[in-house]
Design a protein around this motif. Sequence first.
Motif, PDB file in Angstrom:
ATOM      1  N   ASP A   1     -62.859  18.085   9.365  1.00 51.22           N
ATOM      2  CA  ASP A   1     -61.468  17.668   9.560  1.00 51.22           C
ATOM      3  C   ASP A   1     -60.628  18.807  10.127  1.00 51.22           C
ATOM      4  OD1 ASP A   1     -61.993  15.126   8.694  1.00 51.22           O
ATOM      5  OD2 ASP A   1     -61.086  15.387   6.714  1.00 51.22           O
ATOM      6  N   GLY A   2     -60.862  20.023   9.661  1.00 54.51           N
ATOM      7  CA  GLY A   2     -60.137  21.175  10.187  1.00 54.51           C
ATOM      8  C   GLY A   2     -60.437  21.410  11.656  1.00 54.51           C
ATOM      9  N   LYS A   3     -61.676  21.235  12.037  1.00 55.64           N
ATOM     10  CA  LYS A   3     -62.055  21.396  13.448  1.00 55.64           C
ATOM     11  C   LYS A   3     -61.405  20.310  14.305  1.00 55.64           C
ATOM     12  CE  LYS A   3     -66.383  23.696  12.363  1.00 55.64           C
ATOM     13  NZ  LYS A   3     -67.849  23.658  12.374  1.00 55.64           N
ATOM     14  N   LYS A   4     -61.320  19.086  13.779  1.00 54.61           N
ATOM     15  CA  LYS A   4     -60.647  18.002  14.508  1.00 54.61           C
ATOM     16  C   LYS A   4     -59.173  18.334  14.716  1.00 54.61           C
ATOM     17  CE  LYS A   4     -63.595  14.167  13.043  1.00 54.61           C
ATOM     18  NZ  LYS A   4     -63.642  12.894  12.294  1.00 54.61           N
ATOM     19  N   LYS A   5     -58.558  18.904  13.686  1.00 52.48           N
ATOM     20  CA  LYS A   5     -57.150  19.291  13.812  1.00 52.48           C
ATOM     21  C   LYS A   5     -56.978  20.336  14.903  1.00 52.48           C
ATOM     22  CE  LYS A   5     -55.984  18.638   8.927  1.00 52.48           C
ATOM     23  NZ  LYS A   5     -55.574  19.385   7.707  1.00 52.48           N
ATOM     24  N   ILE A   6     -57.804  21.376  14.875  1.00 53.57           N
ATOM     25  CA  ILE A   6     -57.692  22.466  15.844  1.00 53.57           C
ATOM     26  C   ILE A   6     -57.997  21.977  17.251  1.00 53.57           C
ATOM     27  CG2 ILE A   6     -58.726  24.663  16.550  1.00 53.57           C
ATOM     28  CD1 ILE A   6     -59.046  25.266  13.519  1.00 53.57           C
TER      29      ILE A   6
ATOM     30  N   ALA B   1     -51.599  16.920  19.208  1.00 52.70           N
ATOM     31  CA  ALA B   1     -51.039  15.569  19.290  1.00 52.70           C
ATOM     32  C   ALA B   1     -49.817  15.453  18.390  1.00 52.70           C
ATOM     33  CB  ALA B   1     -52.092  14.535  18.899  1.00 52.70           C
ATOM     34  N   ARG B   2     -49.896  16.021  17.201  1.00 53.00           N
ATOM     35  CA  ARG B   2     -48.755  15.980  16.276  1.00 53.00           C
ATOM     36  C   ARG B   2     -47.596  16.812  16.833  1.00 53.00           C
ATOM     37  NH1 ARG B   2     -49.014  19.180  10.915  1.00 53.00           N
ATOM     38  NH2 ARG B   2     -50.227  20.219  12.457  1.00 53.00           N
ATOM     39  N   LEU B   3     -47.905  17.956  17.406  1.00 52.94           N
ATOM     40  CA  LEU B   3     -46.889  18.842  17.966  1.00 52.94           C
ATOM     41  C   LEU B   3     -46.129  18.179  19.111  1.00 52.94           C
ATOM     42  CD1 LEU B   3     -45.694  21.755  18.035  1.00 52.94           C
ATOM     43  CD2 LEU B   3     -47.494  22.306  19.670  1.00 52.94           C
ATOM     44  N   TYR B   4     -46.840  17.451  19.959  1.00 57.75           N
ATOM     45  CA  TYR B   4     -46.223  16.810  21.120  1.00 57.75           C
ATOM     46  C   TYR B   4     -45.927  15.331  20.897  1.00 57.75           C
ATOM     47  CZ  TYR B   4     -47.278  21.094  23.560  1.00 57.75           C
ATOM     48  OH  TYR B   4     -47.330  22.411  23.934  1.00 57.75           O
ATOM     49  N   ASP B   5     -46.064  14.878  19.666  1.00 58.27           N
ATOM     50  CA  ASP B   5     -45.767  13.499  19.295  1.00 58.27           C
ATOM     51  C   ASP B   5     -46.562  12.504  20.150  1.00 58.27           C
ATOM     52  OD1 ASP B   5     -44.552  11.632  17.655  1.00 58.27           O
ATOM     53  OD2 ASP B   5     -42.821  11.392  18.973  1.00 58.27           O
ATOM     54  N   ILE B   6     -47.859  12.743  20.233  1.00 57.49           N
ATOM     55  CA  ILE B   6     -48.771  11.880  20.976  1.00 57.49           C
ATOM     56  C   ILE B   6     -49.480  10.968  19.990  1.00 57.49           C
ATOM     57  CG2 ILE B   6     -50.845  11.818  22.415  1.00 57.49           C
ATOM     58  CD1 ILE B   6     -49.983  14.589  23.487  1.00 57.49           C
ATOM     59  N   ASP B   7     -49.478   9.684  20.272  1.00 55.83           N
ATOM     60  CA  ASP B   7     -50.180   8.740  19.416  1.00 55.83           C
ATOM     61  C   ASP B   7     -51.689   8.950  19.549  1.00 55.83           C
ATOM     62  OD1 ASP B   7     -47.894   7.491  18.440  1.00 55.83           O
ATOM     63  OD2 ASP B   7     -47.811   6.116  20.155  1.00 55.83           O
TER      64      ASP B   7
ATOM     65  N   ALA C   1     -56.661   5.095  16.196  1.00 51.45           N
ATOM     66  CA  ALA C   1     -57.099   5.080  14.797  1.00 51.45           C
ATOM     67  C   ALA C   1     -58.497   5.661  14.612  1.00 51.45           C
ATOM     68  CB  ALA C   1     -57.045   3.652  14.261  1.00 51.45           C
ATOM     69  N   GLU C   2     -59.398   5.409  15.554  1.00 50.85           N
ATOM     70  CA  GLU C   2     -60.773   5.894  15.383  1.00 50.85           C
ATOM     71  C   GLU C   2     -60.892   7.416  15.485  1.00 50.85           C
ATOM     72  OE1 GLU C   2     -60.623   4.502  19.770  1.00 50.85           O
ATOM     73  OE2 GLU C   2     -59.889   3.759  17.867  1.00 50.85           O
ATOM     74  N   TYR C   3     -59.854   8.086  16.002  1.00 46.66           N
ATOM     75  CA  TYR C   3     -59.874   9.547  16.114  1.00 46.66           C
ATOM     76  C   TYR C   3     -59.041  10.241  15.046  1.00 46.66           C
ATOM     77  CZ  TYR C   3     -61.942   8.508  20.612  1.00 46.66           C
ATOM     78  OH  TYR C   3     -62.753   8.030  21.597  1.00 46.66           O
ATOM     79  N   GLN C   4     -58.320   9.495  14.257  1.00 46.26           N
ATOM     80  CA  GLN C   4     -57.519  10.078  13.194  1.00 46.26           C
ATOM     81  C   GLN C   4     -58.408  10.452  12.013  1.00 46.26           C
ATOM     82  OE1 GLN C   4     -54.303   7.468  12.227  1.00 46.26           O
ATOM     83  NE2 GLN C   4     -53.521   7.418  14.309  1.00 46.26           N
ATOM     84  N   LEU C   5     -57.889  11.312  11.163  1.00 50.11           N
ATOM     85  CA  LEU C   5     -58.624  11.696   9.962  1.00 50.11           C
ATOM     86  C   LEU C   5     -58.626  10.535   8.980  1.00 50.11           C
ATOM     87  CD1 LEU C   5     -57.249  15.304   9.457  1.00 50.11           C
ATOM     88  CD2 LEU C   5     -59.306  14.586  10.669  1.00 50.11           C
TER      89      LEU C   5
END
Length: 110
Positions: free
Chosen positions: A62-67, A73-79, A82-86
């Motif tokens: 999960d940490g690697k997915k975030k990095i 995506a969160r920083l730039y408000d990009i949707d 669902a299949e790529y979210q944690l």
Amino acid sequence: MHARPRFFAKVMGELLFWVGEDKMTFGSDYNIWTPKWQVEGLVDWDYPEGHDYDDYPRLSVDGKKKILGLNAARLYDIDVPAEYQLSADTSAPASSDDAELVEDRAVAQA
């Protein structure tokens, strides 16, 4: 990561300890070729064996997915589809204090 794995492990360990996986993003200076090999290297990365890295936080999938993209995506408000979210709600900042600081700064700049 490849040329100096112990140095990379120390830098990553320090970043994970002081900054945290919620505030890190992947970057590459590969503007001509695809950085696929670098992304794959981070996906497969773990601390080298035979050295003491117990003081550093471990980097989970999960940490690697975030990095590798979810933090950007969160920083730039990009949707994010669902299949790529944690699977769990781990997308929140490391602490509520951090979120308040960001919100306070945004209000002050407005």
